[in-house]
Motif scaffolding. Structure first.
Motif, PDB file in Angstrom:
ATOM      1  N   PHE A 120      -3.011   0.356  -4.038  1.00 17.35           N
ATOM      2  CA  PHE A 120      -2.388  -0.959  -3.964  1.00 17.35           C
ATOM      3  C   PHE A 120      -1.514  -1.168  -5.196  1.00 17.35           C
ATOM      4  O   PHE A 120      -1.981  -1.030  -6.325  1.00 17.35           O
ATOM      5  N   PRO A 165     -10.553   2.974   0.825  1.00 18.63           N
ATOM      6  CA  PRO A 165      -9.321   3.018   0.025  1.00 18.63           C
ATOM      7  C   PRO A 165      -9.618   2.959  -1.467  1.00 18.63           C
ATOM      8  O   PRO A 165     -10.539   2.282  -1.916  1.00 18.63           O
ATOM      9  N   ARG A 220      -8.189  -2.977   7.111  1.00 17.88           N
ATOM     10  CA  ARG A 220      -8.411  -1.543   6.840  1.00 17.88           C
ATOM     11  C   ARG A 220      -7.755  -0.683   7.919  1.00 17.88           C
ATOM     12  O   ARG A 220      -7.109   0.341   7.612  1.00 17.88           O
ATOM     13  N   LEU A 254       4.244   1.382   4.731  1.00 10.78           N
ATOM     14  CA  LEU A 254       4.082   1.811   3.348  1.00 10.78           C
ATOM     15  C   LEU A 254       5.201   1.223   2.483  1.00 10.78           C
ATOM     16  O   LEU A 254       6.369   1.189   2.885  1.00 10.78           O
ATOM     17  N   HIS A 275      -1.540   6.256   3.069  1.00 10.11           N
ATOM     18  CA  HIS A 275      -2.593   6.024   4.044  1.00 10.11           C
ATOM     19  C   HIS A 275      -3.919   6.524   3.473  1.00 10.11           C
ATOM     20  O   HIS A 275      -4.040   7.706   3.133  1.00 10.11           O
ATOM     21  N   VAL A 328       0.875  -1.169   0.000  1.00 12.18           N
ATOM     22  CA  VAL A 328       0.000   0.000   0.000  1.00 12.18           C
ATOM     23  C   VAL A 328       0.910   1.215   0.000  1.00 12.18           C
ATOM     24  O   VAL A 328       1.893   1.271   0.747  1.00 12.18           O
ATOM     25  N   ARG A 342      -5.174  -1.339   9.658  1.00 17.12           N
ATOM     26  CA  ARG A 342      -3.719  -1.416   9.550  1.00 17.12           C
ATOM     27  C   ARG A 342      -3.173  -0.474   8.475  1.00 17.12           C
ATOM     28  O   ARG A 342      -1.958  -0.255   8.404  1.00 17.12           O
ATOM     29  N   MET A 343      -4.044   0.086   7.658  1.00 11.91           N
ATOM     30  CA  MET A 343      -3.600   0.990   6.602  1.00 11.91           C
ATOM     31  C   MET A 343      -3.475   2.432   7.060  1.00 11.91           C
ATOM     32  O   MET A 343      -3.003   3.292   6.303  1.00 11.91           O
ATOM     33  N   PHE A 360       0.361  -1.570   8.638  1.00 13.24           N
ATOM     34  CA  PHE A 360       1.140  -1.913   7.454  1.00 13.24           C
ATOM     35  C   PHE A 360       2.184  -0.818   7.226  1.00 13.24           C
ATOM     36  O   PHE A 360       1.903   0.370   7.375  1.00 13.24           O
ATOM     37  N   MET A 396       2.571  -6.469   2.134  1.00 12.53           N
ATOM     38  CA  MET A 396       1.450  -6.548   3.062  1.00 12.53           C
ATOM     39  C   MET A 396       1.346  -7.958   3.629  1.00 12.53           C
ATOM     40  O   MET A 396       1.984  -8.893   3.138  1.00 12.53           O
TER      41      MET A 396
END
Length: 334
Positions: free
Chosen positions: A22, A17, A51, A66, A12, A9, A53-54, A64, A70
């Motif tokens: 992605f 999203p 979601r 960047l 943020h 990803v 974790r983004m 996650f 993932m």
């Protein structure tokens, strides 16, 4: 040298999203060190918790990173092993999802139980979603056969097992879902179905018609107006197991229930839980639910997306009301 294709990803997200966030990348896998496995993924899981974790904020799990591979639950086949506990061809469950190949520490994989079920069941009804349903009802809510149970998002991967376990225990069960078709499926399971795409007042009125005696146990998956309706429907000393609040995952602001005072006046016990903190109970769960799934006594639905490239679309489908049924899965080429 094996190459791995994996998703990252790149920013943020704000709200739902965008699929453009992605990005599919390729890198070479390292040679195995002692105690490692090289895996070829067969099935990938996408789940609502991803979601959060983004957002770049640590909660109960690290966010996650960047532009880094993932993670998510997956079923893989061992291609190469430097650990005596595993050999080529073994099927395992692990967390190096969102990719087609991975090198992982053997201590971080689980051999699959030996029930005669499709492999992907260990990502759904016999995986984390199933374990979540069982834990919320039993460990958190202390379910008994005398309870009247309400489950939100009851046609989803978690909720659909929760309602069936409660029915099998002899409970009166009310389940909510977001379409006529999903409600009809719940009714076929012996569940009183309520459409949750309406106002909190109308949801509460439908729950009261389905269960005039009131609700003793609420399994919370949704939040928002659904939680308002549930609080209004609870009996004194009711128990609420908070599993998720998917209606709020893409909201910038998350106002609380307008009737939150009912937690006090009804003396409710409300407990959030993270299933990974209860994983020591998995053996008890699988002994109870595995045979039921194997003999067809538990129904479950799956929405299968084909190919690694479809993983973001599978994930985003979780937030499309009524678009797909049951557990979201990605099937990779054999």
């Amino acid at each position: 040298m094996t190459e791995s294709r994996y998703f990252v990803v790149t920013d943020h997200p704000k709200g739902v999203p965008d699929e453009a966030l992605f990005e599919l990348r390729t890198d070479s896998l390292p040679e195995l060190a002692s105690g490692q496995l090289k895996l070829k993924n067969l099935w990938l899981s996408v789940d609502p918790y991803m979601r959060n974790r983004m957002d770049g904020v640590k909660t109960y799990i690290d966010p996650f990173e960047l532009n880094a591979p993932m993670e998510g639950a997956a079923i893989g086949e061992v291609v190469e092993s430097s650990d005596e506990r595993f050999k080529a061809g073994d099927k395992v469950r692990h967390m190096a999802g969102w990719r087609d190949h991975a090198v992982v520490d053997a201590n971080h994989v689980e051999p699959l139980p030996s029930y005669d079920v499709p492999l992907q069941a260990y990502l759904g009804v016999l995986g984390m979603p199933g374990m979540t349903a069982w834990t919320g009802l039993n460990t958190i809510a202390g379910l008994t056969g005398e309870d009247t149970v309400l489950v939100s998002a009851a046609s989803g991967a978690v909720g659909s097992l929760a309602v069936q376990l409660a029915v099998q225990k002899g409970c009166t069960v009310v389940g909510t879902a977001g379409s006529k078709e999903k409600c009809q499926w719940l009714e076929s399971l012996g569940v009183h179905a309520v459409n949750h795409h309406q106002s909190a007042e109308d949801i509460a009125a439908d729950i009261k018609r389905a269960a005039p005696q009131g609700i003793d146990v609420y399994f919370e998956n949704v939040g928002g107006p659904m939680l308002d309706a549930a609080l209004a429907s609870m009996n004194d000393f009711g128990r609420i197991a908070v599993c998720g609040m998917i209606s709020r995952y893409n909201d910038g602001e998350q106002p609380g229930p307008a009737n939150i005072a009912m937690m006090l006046t009804k003396r409710l016990r409300v407990q959030g839980f993270i299933v990974l903190e209860h994983w020591e109970g998995y053996s008890d769960f699988i002994k109870e639910v595995g045979p039921l799934v194997q003999k067809g006594a538990i129904e479950y639905q799956e929405s299968v997306f084909e190919g690694l490239e479809a993983t973001p679309k599978a994930f985003l489908s979780l937030f499309e009301s009524g678009a797909h049924n049951g557990k979201r899965l990605v099937k990779l080429a054999p």
